[in-house]
Every structure is written in structure tokens, then in C-alpha cells.
Write a protein that holds these residues in place. Structure first.
Motif, PDB file in Angstrom:
ATOM      1  N   GLU A 174      29.936  39.956  36.309  1.00  7.36           N
ATOM      2  CA  GLU A 174      30.304  38.565  36.520  1.00  7.36           C
ATOM      3  C   GLU A 174      31.130  38.406  37.782  1.00  7.36           C
ATOM      4  O   GLU A 174      30.930  37.499  38.571  1.00  7.36           O
ATOM      5  CB  GLU A 174      31.101  38.060  35.314  1.00  7.36           C
ATOM      6  N   MET A 175      32.051  39.349  37.945  1.00 11.19           N
ATOM      7  CA  MET A 175      32.962  39.265  39.074  1.00 11.19           C
ATOM      8  C   MET A 175      32.282  39.709  40.363  1.00 11.19           C
ATOM      9  O   MET A 175      32.589  39.213  41.445  1.00 11.19           O
ATOM     10  CB  MET A 175      34.138  40.187  38.769  1.00 11.19           C
ATOM     11  N   ASP A 176      31.370  40.639  40.256  1.00 12.58           N
ATOM     12  CA  ASP A 176      30.859  41.288  41.452  1.00 12.58           C
ATOM     13  C   ASP A 176      29.436  40.889  41.797  1.00 12.58           C
ATOM     14  O   ASP A 176      28.667  41.676  42.332  1.00 12.58           O
ATOM     15  CB  ASP A 176      30.954  42.806  41.284  1.00 12.58           C
ATOM     16  N   ILE A 177      29.104  39.658  41.485  1.00  9.57           N
ATOM     17  CA  ILE A 177      27.759  39.174  41.730  1.00  9.57           C
ATOM     18  C   ILE A 177      27.328  39.352  43.183  1.00  9.57           C
ATOM     19  O   ILE A 177      26.193  39.696  43.473  1.00  9.57           O
ATOM     20  CB  ILE A 177      27.613  37.704  41.274  1.00  9.57           C
ATOM     21  N   ASP A 178      28.250  39.141  44.125  1.00 12.81           N
ATOM     22  CA  ASP A 178      27.883  39.293  45.534  1.00 12.81           C
ATOM     23  C   ASP A 178      27.459  40.721  45.821  1.00 12.81           C
ATOM     24  O   ASP A 178      26.560  40.970  46.616  1.00 12.81           O
ATOM     25  CB  ASP A 178      29.042  38.872  46.436  1.00 12.81           C
TER      26      ASP A 178
END
Ligand code: ADP
Ligand code: MG
Length: 679
Positions: free
Chosen positions: A638-642
């Protein structure tokens, strides 16, 4: 490589293996969960209470006391004050060691939390070391690693230190590329994480937003993408029948349907048709919310295979669902001379043999449960394998179907929508099509949250619904601990409802019924001969009875969100106003309340899944995809989608342009685990 393995005693080695620690790379990628700061010393007087501190003190006296229980007590002091050390578990050798520390210029370096009580300052079970004033302090934070019983932090630190010192820590990524994407070099990142300088921004380290974490997480996600993409490409190397057709069967089926395809269905169908005409196997996942109309898309895909002279197989996870598909596909296709065969485990021997020989011969389409992939079934010329509700099957079963009859094209379908990030990450070995539109004319389902205390009101609602000529599902409470209890509850519920609604026809379907009995009951419900169907979750997936317009779910708080969404999707399939009643037992816990609120507020499966992911984390979504993908240890989808997006692009390019680098990267991250992932 023997030289790549650290020399450790066998007992320790086994324990390390459990932690996944075998090769140097494994140790290097075993990263701390937190840190302790032993780089500075505070005085006893200045030490804050309740936080880990390091003090250095002289030993005044040592004694073993017996009140209130046996314990080792040492009095120590620095220039600012005294401190009592208490050890409730200790060895004889420790007593001696502390006594000897009174000599000469020896000091104790203590790490722990200070408590100030009635009797002064004390530390219980501090970590300590005997030093002198000259003993240097560490220059970096002390890492604390995830570990298991019998593997001490000290041992891990030492082994990881050795691994770091004896590895080149080559970067598997291009330096310039990393710089452009603000990713720090690999070696610098892991060195920093294992031994951060004291001035490091600790919050960023702890929150895993530090650039060093970012690099490591990127590498982890990249390894996952590389592994899945490579499997995908390897499967593409294999040949598959080119399913070319002039589309006449498809056109005739479409002309006979009482509805027109939605734009989304048309788009997805075009993607599939294109894949089927390629000389390598399609590996496509069709995702579409409950009721989005996946079945007809699958049927139209099957038409292409049949027209091209091949067979299609259609596998569903439950007998009820498989039979529904069978009946529907027959109605759709038999008028055009398509031979549809039916194969499930519950068929009698003679019938089964007949179906098997159909599969091996004249059948165009074979529909069934996982009996389709069991021994004894040989398809004559399987061109397309369709798997409905694919997440309900194990990886092994899907592999079996792939093996049947050479290398057929594969269409997997799922109504468990997962958020885009997860899909990108976990289905990187599949092409994904999404039905993002529901057929028109559906009246939205009204969802009601009703306390169990108002059950009477719900019963009245059931009566009224049936009075209008509609039908009702009544889903029994889920009892996870005991199948027997679950069954009993279903029987009880049926009895109670039968008494309360004596004028209605009430059926009961549960998991213990024989498949034939189940099918007969469902047929009665479809035919409108049953008004209220009391059911356990056997009706969870796929069942399609448009006249059913009320769904009551008892103890809704016990169900998972995707399960509730699926269940609710059983109504609202016709033109009638539909309602889903979520009966709950008060009081609700805080979590139960927020979960039910999600279901109450949202009807879009993707949005529900996104919120659910937020509540529960990704583990549970992909639980059934046991192998296939390693759960990520460091990255947070979720946090590291990029990072996922960046890794996906890079994985494509690495596999094409620098396969050696790709292999090196995979070896570092997956190493011995990779075999597991090939399934
Ligand atoms: P799911 O995607 O959940 O498997 P189904 O394939 O069971 O959905 O379709 C749900 C219902 O919608 C079925 O009754 C089906 O015949 C109907 N349906 C499918 N496509 C359309 C459409 N384009 N227009 C109207 N009804 C449709
Ligand atoms: Mg379906």
C-alpha cells in the motif's frame, strides 16, 4: 556453493535455516526490526526512566538474596549516583564475574531501563559487559534482528558481520539508473541498515521510509516481478494451438441472447480473442465484480476454440456452481449443435465413464468440478481451459489443468477483486482483463444493518418478500471452529424458520449434503418451488437465481468482507429491488463495526477490497496463492505502490536487455527459495 556458507555448529545451522539463513546473501538481507543506541553513555542521575539507556558504573557489592525470591543483586555507582541491578535468573558464573568486576579499573557497561522506586534507582536484567574506561563505544546503532529461540542477537550480529565483510555487495542495478530514480547503491543501503550511524534519522529508519529502506524494498519488489515475469515468458515459449475462427458460432450465440454485451464485456472479449489466435498459450486472468457477467464472456471464448476444431474445458470449484454453468452453457450452446459434457466426482461409475469418453472424443465443451483434472480424464484436443473462481483452487490444481492435453490456452476468472497494486504485484505472471462495468438495469442492492434483537422485523420482511413472488436466501452463521456445530446451527435455523414461517416452503442446503441432493435442492430453488433457502456458505460463489431479492446473513460480523460481498452479490441479479440484511449480534467490537460499515457503505467490490486490504494487510488476500509468490518481507504494497510500478517496468527491460543482471538479482533475493516459486 560451500564457500558461500558460514561455518557454524550443526545445531545452530538448523535453527538458522529455519530463519531462511543459509547463504551470505540471506544474512545480508536479514534486516533489523529495530535498533538500540549504545553509542553514548548517560549518567545515572541524568538517565530518563522507562526508556533504554546505557550507563557505565563501578561495582560496589554483589550478593545473592532470597527475599522475596532467589536473586542476584549488585550495587553499582557512577559519579552521580547509585543503581541496584537485579537478576532473577542467573548463573553461578555471573556472580563470580560481577564480583571480579570490583577489582582495579573495571567498569560495567549496562544497557536497560531504569526504574526509580522507594529504594532508589534500579535496573532489572540489564544487558551488561565488563569494560574499562578505555573500551571504545560502538560508533553505530546496535541492530536488533528478527530471530528464533536459540539464536542470540550476538550470534546473528556476528554472522551478519562476517557475511557483510566477505561479500562484494555488487549492485545488480545500473548506477546511472539508480541515481535517476533516487535509489541509493545497494551496498550503502544494506551497510547502513545493519549499522546506522548515530546521527541517522531514527524515525525514518523505524518507519522504513529512509532511502536505505527504499532501496531494499525496491530490490525485493523487483525480485518478485522478475521471478513472475520470467515464469510468464517461459510459458510463452511453449506452443499452443492457434484458435482461428470466423466467428459464426459466436454471432449465433450473441443473436440468441436476451441481452447485449456491455462495453466492458466486448473489450475483454476482444482481448481474449486476440490471445487465442496466438501460437503460444494465453495466461489471462479475468477479474470482474460479482454479477459483472463473466460466464458469457467465457462461453464466447469457448465458441472460438470449438469453431477452430478444439475442445474447451470449464472448471468450477463447487458442484452447485459447476452444475449451474453446465445447465446454462447447454441452453446457450446446444441449439447450435455444440456437445456439452458433464463431469463431476459424484457421477456414478457408468455415467462417469461415458463423460470421460466424451471428453476423449466427441465433446466440444466439458463442464465440471476438479474431477476434470483427475486421472482417467484425457481430452482429445483441449484448446482452452477455463477456471472459474480461480482463487478457490490450489496452485497444484490449476497446474494440472494446464498439463491436460498439452498446453491449452488458459482463462482464469475471479470475482474477488483485488486492488490494482496487489494485482500488479501478485499477478505479474498473468495478463489481466477487468470487467469494470455491471450489466445495465440492475437495481442497486440496499444493505441494512440490523441488530439480532430485531429479528422479528426481518422475519416479517421475509414474509412480505415472498408475498410479492420473490425468493429469499437465509445464510446461517459461520462457525469456523467446528463444521459439526455449523451444520447443527443450520439445521436449527431451518427448524426455527420453518416454525416461524409455517406457510412458506423452506429448504436447507449445506456442505454435508450429497452433491446430487444439493443439486436437486438448487434446482427446486431455481424453479421457484422453494421460497426461502436456508444455506451455509455453500452458496457463496457464483450461484445465479435472478428471482431471489432478499438475502439475510446471520452473524454478519463473523464473515470476511469479501465473503459478505460475494454473498450479497447473490441478490440484485434480476430487475427487482433487492435487499441484503446483515444481522449482527450486539455489542459489536470496534473492528467488527468498521468492517460492517465498509460493506454497508460500498457496493463496489474493488473499493471494498481496497478498504479490506487497509484493515487487514495483504497476507490474507493471497493466502490461497500459497506458492507462486513469496510474501514480501519489507515492502508494503500500500505504501510502496510507486516502487511496484517502477519495478514492473524495470523487470521487463532487465529480462530483455540484461538477463545476466536479472539472474544475479534473483539469485541474491530468492536463492534457494526460488524452486518453490516455480509452481
Ligand atoms: P459473474 O461475473 O458474477 O460470474 P454472471 O456471469 O453469473 O456473473 O452474470 C450475472 C447475470 O448477469 C447472469 O444472469 C447473466 O446472464 C447476466 N448478464 C451477463 N451479461 C449481461 C449483459 N450484458 N446484460 C444483461 N445481463 C447480463
Ligand atoms: Mg461467476
Amino acid at each position: 556453493m560451500a564457500s558461500d556458507v558460514l561455518p557454524v555448529p550443526p545445531a545452530l545451522k538448523t535453527k538458522l535455516e529455519k530463519l531462511g539463513l543459509v547463504r551470505h546473501d540471506d544474512f545480508i538481507l536479514h534486516l533489523p526490526i529495530r535498533y538500540e543506541d549504545e553509542t553514548s553513555i548517560v549518567t545515572v542521575a541524568d538517565a530518563l526512566e522507562g526508556v533504554p539507556v546505557q550507563v557505565e558504573a563501578r561495582v560496589l557489592d554483589v550478593s545473592v538474596q532470597f527475599r522475596p525470591r532467589r536473586q542476584l543483586v549488585a550495587r553499582v555507582a557512577d559519579s552521580t549516583g547509585e543503581l541496584v541491578l537485579r537478576f532473577l535468573n542467573f548463573y553461578g558464573s555471573q556472580v563470580k564475574q560481577l564480583e571480579q568486576a570490583r577489582d582495579g579499573d573495571k567498569l560495567l557497561r549496562l544497557f536497560g531501563e531504569i526504574r526509580r522506586g522507594f529504594l532508589g534507582a534500579e535496573m532489572v536484567h540489564p544487558r551488561y559487559r565488563v569494560v574499562t574506561a578505555e573500551t571504545p563505544l560502538p560508533t553505530s546503532l546496535t541492530p536488533v534482528y528478527p530471530t528464533t529461540a536459540g539464536v542470540s542477537q550476538a550470534a546473528l550480529r556476528k554472522l551478519i558481520g562476517v557475511a557483510l565483510a566477505s561479500s562484494a555487495l555488487d549492485d545488480s542495478l545500473d548506477e546511472g539508473w539508480c541515481r535517476r530514480h533516487a535509489l541509493m547503491p545497494f551496498s550503502a543501503a544494506v551497510r547502513l541498515l545493519h549499522a546506522p550511524p548515530p546521527d541517522v534519522e531514527e524515525a525514518a529508519l523505524q518507519g522504513r521510509s529512509h532511502p536505505a529502506w527504499r532501496r531494499v524494498k525496491f530490490d525485493e519488489v523487483l525480485a518478485q516481478q522478475l521471478s513472475l515475469r520470467r515464469a510468464y515468458l517461459a510459458r510463452r515459449q511453449k506452443g499452443a494451438p492457434v484458435l482461428k475462427a470466423d466467428g459464426s458460432l459466436r454471432r449465433r450465440l450473441l443473436a440468441n441472447l436476451p441481452f447485449a454485451l456491455t462495453t466492458a464485456q466486448q473489450r475483454v472479449l476482444a482481448e481474449i480473442a486476440d490471445d487465442l489466435a496466438q501460437p503460444y498459450p494465453m495466461q489471462r486472468l479475468l477479474q470482474g465484480d460479482v454479477g459483472s457477467g463473466k460466464t458469457i464472456v467465457a462461453a464466447l471464448a469457448a465458441c472460438q476454440a470449438i469453431e477452430a476444431g478444439y475442445q474447451a474445458a470449464f472448471m468450477a470449484p463447487t458442484e452447485i456452481l459447476a452444475e449451474q454453468h453446465y445447465l446454462k452453457l447447454r441452453t446457450w450452446l446446444e441449439p447450435f449443435g455444440v456437445e456439452v459434457a458433464w463431469l463431476t466426482g459424484s457421477l456414478r461409475k457408468a455415467a462417469k465413464t461415458a463423460s470421460q469418453s466424451q471428453a476423449a472424443g466427441s465433446a466440444h465443451l466439458v463442464v465440471g468440478t476438479h474431477a476434470l483434472i483427475q486421472a482417467g480424464v484425457d481430452f482429445a484436443r483441449l484448446g482452452l481451459a477455463i477456471v472459474d473462481e480461480q482463487h478457490r483452487f490450489g496452485v497444484a490444481q490449476r497446474l494440472e489443468l494446464r498439463k491436460k492435453g498439452g498446453n491449452p490456452h488458459q482463462l482464469m476468472m475471479s470475482a474477488t477483486p483485488i486492488p490494482r497494486t496487489l494485482a500488479m504485484s501478485y499477478y505479474a505472471d498473468l495478463d489481466v482483463s477487468v470487467l469494470d462495468e455491471l450489466p445495465p438495469g440492475r437495481t442497486p442492492i440496499r444493505t441494512k444493518l440490523i441488530s439480532d434483537a430485531r429479528r422479528d422485523q426481518v422475519i416479517a420482511g421475509v414474509r412480505a418478500t415472498v408475498g410479492e413472488g420473490r425468493q429469499v436466501y437465509w445464510v446461517c452463521p459461520l462457525i469456523e471452529e467446528s463444521e459439526k456445530l455449523q451444520l447443527q446451527t443450520a439445521i436449527d435455523t431451518h427448524a426455527v424458520l420453518s416454525a416461524e414461517l409455517a406457510e412458506l416452503r423452506i429448504g436447507l442446503v449445506h456442505g454435508r449434503l450429497k452433491p446430487a441432493e444439493k443439486a436437486a435442492l438448487m434446482a427446486e430453488f431455481v424453479a421457484g418451488e422453494i421460497d426461502v433457502l436456508v444455506a451455509t456458505t455453500v452458496i457463496e460463489v457464483g450461484v445465479d437465481v435472478p428471482n431471489a431479492s432478499l438475502m439475510v446473513i446471520e452473524h454478519a460480523e463473523r464473515f470476511g468482507l469479501s465473503q459478505l460481498h460475494q454473498l450479497r452479490g447473490r441478490v440484485g441479479r434480476g430487475a427487482h429491488d433487492s435487499t441484503c440484511v446483515l444481522l449482527y449480534q450486539s455489542p459489536l467490537s470496534q473492528t467488527a463495526r468498521s468492517r460492517l460499515r465498509i460493506i454497508f457503505e460500498h457496493t463496489d467490490g474493488f473499493e471494498i477490497a481496497r478498504q479490506d486490504l487497509h484493515l487487514r494487510g495483504p497476507g490474507e488476500f493471497v493466502g490461497s496463492r500459497q506458492s507462486g509468490v513469496p510474501l514480501l518481507r519489507y515492502a508494503d504494497l500500500e505504501m510502496d505502490i510507486d516502487l511496484v510500478e517502477l519495478a514492473r517496468d524495470l523487470a521487463e527491460r532487465m529480462l530483455r536487455d540484461s538477463p545476466a543482471r536479472a539472474e544475479a538479482h534473483l539469485a541474491r533475493w530468492l536463492g534457494s527459495r526460488e524452486e518453490l516459486l516455480k509452481a
